[in-house]
Enzyme design. Structure first.
Site, PDB file in Angstrom:
ATOM      1  N   LEU A 179       0.876  -1.185   0.000  1.00  0.00           N
ATOM      2  CA  LEU A 179       0.000   0.000   0.000  1.00  0.00           C
ATOM      3  C   LEU A 179       0.910   1.232   0.000  1.00  0.00           C
ATOM      4  O   LEU A 179       1.072   1.929   0.991  1.00  0.00           O
ATOM      5  CB  LEU A 179      -0.935  -0.015   1.222  1.00  0.00           C
ATOM      6  N   HIS A 180       1.534   1.458  -1.149  1.00  0.00           N
ATOM      7  CA  HIS A 180       2.479   2.562  -1.274  1.00  0.00           C
ATOM      8  C   HIS A 180       1.796   3.775  -1.889  1.00  0.00           C
ATOM      9  O   HIS A 180       0.570   3.840  -1.939  1.00  0.00           O
ATOM     10  CB  HIS A 180       3.739   2.109  -2.030  1.00  0.00           C
ATOM     11  N   ALA A 181       2.579   4.710  -2.355  1.00  0.00           N
ATOM     12  CA  ALA A 181       2.035   6.025  -2.677  1.00  0.00           C
ATOM     13  C   ALA A 181       0.930   6.001  -3.729  1.00  0.00           C
ATOM     14  O   ALA A 181      -0.114   6.628  -3.545  1.00  0.00           O
ATOM     15  CB  ALA A 181       3.170   6.951  -3.112  1.00  0.00           C
TER      16      ALA A 181
END
Lengths: 86, 130
Positions: free
Chosen positions: A15-17
């Site tokens: 769940l990155h940018a």
């Protein structure tokens, strides 16, 4: 009376940018309040930095919880964004 | 989407401002106008009153503009410019440069108004990384 709806997602990617940004943009299309729950942490889907701070990684399960008049649609749309944004 | 709040990134370094803009495009998409005022008038490290003024004009959509400076003279120059040319739709915001810009850009992409975008940038002070 506010309706509540929950659905779980196994994250295909961290769940990155970019997925976090998609979650915010998707959740904003609904009037329901949307939260992402990961373990003991909960993040409001309006805050991209809070979503990043969940530290949820690929293969982990998160819960999308929506509360409001369009809760089922909101939860499903945000879950779809999480499942499909790499 | 008709008109979102625009962002102006003011940095001593043209590369830093341009790199942050790339990141914002990736996280928030292309819907938000992000302009940069990086470096001095000769492209070196520094700050340019004219570049900031032009970047604000370029980012303006009618919905408002949030100006995010990195530090030091970026802050002072942007502050001086907005004091000389006050505009309620252009707001200089005190926020961490990277985190504030990311938070502001994503909220702006949702079509949020100027106050909401300013709040998102300022709330970045409270966002822990770990």
């Amino acid at each position: 009376m506010p309706e509540s709806s929950e659905t779980t997602v196994v994250l295909p990617a961290h769940l990155h940018a970019r997925p976090a940004g998609q979650v915010v943009v998707t959740a904003a299309k609904f009037t329901s309040a949307v939260e992402i729950v990961y373990g003991a942490k909960t993040a409001n889907a309006r805050g991209v930095l809070a979503l990043l701070a969940l530290g949820a990684t690929a293969g982990e399960t998160v819960t999308v919880r929506a509360t409001g008049p369009d809760a089922p649609q909101a939860a499903e749309a945000v879950a779809t964004a999480l499942r499909t944004t790499a | 989407m008709s008109g979102t709040v625009g962002l102006v990134l003011v940095s001593h370094s043209p590369d830093l401002a341009a790199g942050l803009r790339d990141l914002l495009r990736q996280v928030a998409g292309d819907a938000v106008a992000v302009t940069v005022a990086g470096g001095d008038d000769d492209g070196g490290l520094g700050t340019s009153y004219e570049l900031i003024r032009d970047a604000i004009a370029e980012a303006g959509s009618g919905e408002g503009v949030v100006v995010l400076p990195d530090l030091g003279s970026s802050v002072l120059t942007a502050k001086a410019l907005l004091e000389q040319h006050p505009d309620p739709k252009v707001r200089l915001v005190d926020a961490p440069f990277v985190e504030g810009a990311v938070a502001a850009a994503v909220i702006a992409a949702t079509g949020a108004d100027l106050d909401a975008v300013v709040d998102a940038a300022e709330e970045a002070w409270h966002a822990r990384k770990l």
